[in-house]
Design an enzyme around this catalytic site. Structure first.
Site, PDB file in Angstrom:
ATOM      1  N   HIS A   1      37.207  38.015  51.205  1.00  0.00           N
ATOM      2  CA  HIS A   1      37.064  37.425  49.877  1.00  0.00           C
ATOM      3  C   HIS A   1      36.487  38.428  48.856  1.00  0.00           C
ATOM      4  O   HIS A   1      37.091  38.717  47.841  1.00  0.00           O
ATOM      5  CB  HIS A   1      36.105  36.224  49.936  1.00  0.00           C
TER       6      HIS A   1
HETATM    7  O1  RIB Z   1      34.146  31.363  49.563  1.00  0.00           O
HETATM    8  C1  RIB Z   1      33.912  32.725  49.837  1.00  0.00           C
HETATM    9  C2  RIB Z   1      32.732  33.230  49.091  1.00  0.00           C
HETATM   10  O2  RIB Z   1      31.562  32.516  49.487  1.00  0.00           O
HETATM   11  C3  RIB Z   1      32.414  34.690  49.403  1.00  0.00           C
HETATM   12  O3  RIB Z   1      31.823  35.270  48.274  1.00  0.00           O
HETATM   13  C4  RIB Z   1      31.437  34.615  50.517  1.00  0.00           C
HETATM   14  O4  RIB Z   1      30.577  35.759  50.570  1.00  0.00           O
HETATM   15  C5  RIB Z   1      30.654  33.400  50.119  1.00  0.00           C
HETATM   16  O5  RIB Z   1      29.674  33.814  49.169  1.00  0.00           O
END
Ligand code: RIB
Ligand code: CA
Length: 318
Positions: free
Chosen positions: A241
């Site tokens: 992500h």
């Molecule tokens: O949904 C994914 C996000 O939420 C990413 O930034 C992960 O690190 C969590 O913070």
């Protein structure tokens, strides 16, 4: 090549740590500082992790700034089941013995005010720090060159609830504040981050075989995430992500972008943190919500090559 000054706002967190490593291994970027926010783990843990990752990368010259220890309105939620109790999975990093550099919200306000139009914010945690900066200095987010936000889910289900992605679920009020701030937001939602999976086979082939400090960290850090993925989704790999948000800054050509009008639900019992995009087949001017640029597709193979090549210190493989 002109160097792009950036601030990383983060809740480290395993994929946050990988995003930091990618940013620090990318010659296109100058990381001005790292501001930390409560999210995946409590603020103190995230702050310690940010300092340790900078130590791993030999960049303790970069300041870590301590932001919000809780969301604007709601109680804190964490994601230790994904990132482990330490927030860095099974990895153990030495404490670099460096003090924090200051307050996170003040750092955002001062840097954006001193350098209007120059600095890119890359926000990969709940948006509490950015919202507090906007509350303290109305219009300050519009002084960012761009605000890249990893968060939200548009046509994709959520990952914290059926409706909401974690960063927007953890602080929906802050997410709405940033979306409505009028800043140049580039959203990196689950719609695009779920297109890229770093699988066990690639980890074994490209990472484990390296046997360096960075590769050992990466392999240890992702173990809890791998287990969580297999137990809950049957996936044989992890999502990247937060590194994808850095990817937008270093290789925007890998992404396809769609402009939408959207807003964020803050009150719903079942839908808090949901991104509500107005996708109706109606005239643009009567659609609801703020106009936001959203990444919707990424060249997965080229991004994975870039990510692994740079994070492992082998130069971009793409
Ligand atoms: O949904 C994914 C996000 O939420 C990413 O930034 C992960 O690190 C969590 O913070
Ligand atoms: Ca994060």
């Amino acid at each position: 090549m002109s160097i792009l000054p950036v601030i990383l706002d983060t809740d480290p967190g395993v994929d946050d740590a990988l995003a930091m490593m990618l940013a620090l291994s990318s010659p296109e970027l100058e990381v001005l500082g790292v501001s930390v926010v409560s999210g995946n783990v409590p603020l103190a843990t995230g702050t310690e992790n940010a300092l340790k990752v900078l130590g791993l990368m030999g960049r303790t010259d970069i300041g870590v700034y301590v932001g919000a220890d809780r969301p604007l309105v709601r109680d804190p939620v964490y994601a230790k089941e994904v990132h482990g109790n330490t927030g860095l999975g099974q990895a153990r990093l030495a404490d670099p013995g460096v003090a924090v550099a200051g307050d996170g919200v003040a750092f955002l306000v001062e840097t954006l005010t001193d350098r209007p139009g120059e600095v890119m914010l890359i926000a990969v945690g709940p948006l509490t720090n950015l919202a507090l900066a906007e509350q303290q200095s109305p219009g300050v987010l519009q002084k960012a060159r761009q605000v890249v936000v990893m968060g939200g889910a548009i046509r994709e289900p959520g990952n914290s609830t059926p409706a909401a992605e974690f960063n927007f679920y953890a602080d929906p009020d802050a997410a709405r504040c940033v979306i409505q701030s009028g800043a140049q937001v580039m959203l990196v939602p689950l719609d695009v981050t779920h297109q890229v999976i770093l699988g066990r086979e690639m980890l074994e082939k490209e990472v484990a075989s390296q046997n360096t400090d960075r590769s050992r960290f990466l392999m240890d850090a992702v173990q809890d995430m791998l287990r969580f993925a297999e137990q809950t989704g049957g996936r044989e790999g992890i999502y990247l992500h937060d590194p994808l948000a850095v990817g937008v800054a270093v290789a925007p050509e890998l992404f396809e972008v769609e402009t939408m009008r959207l807003d964020v639900e803050t009150q719903g019992e079942l839908t808090a943190g949901q991104v509500v995009a107005d996708l109706r087949e109606i005239r643009e001017e009567i659609r609801q919500g703020r106009k936001v640029h959203c990444t919707i597709r990424v060249d997965c193979e080229r991004f994975l090559g870039l990510f692994l090549g740079r994070v492992l210190g082998r130069g971009s493989l793409s």
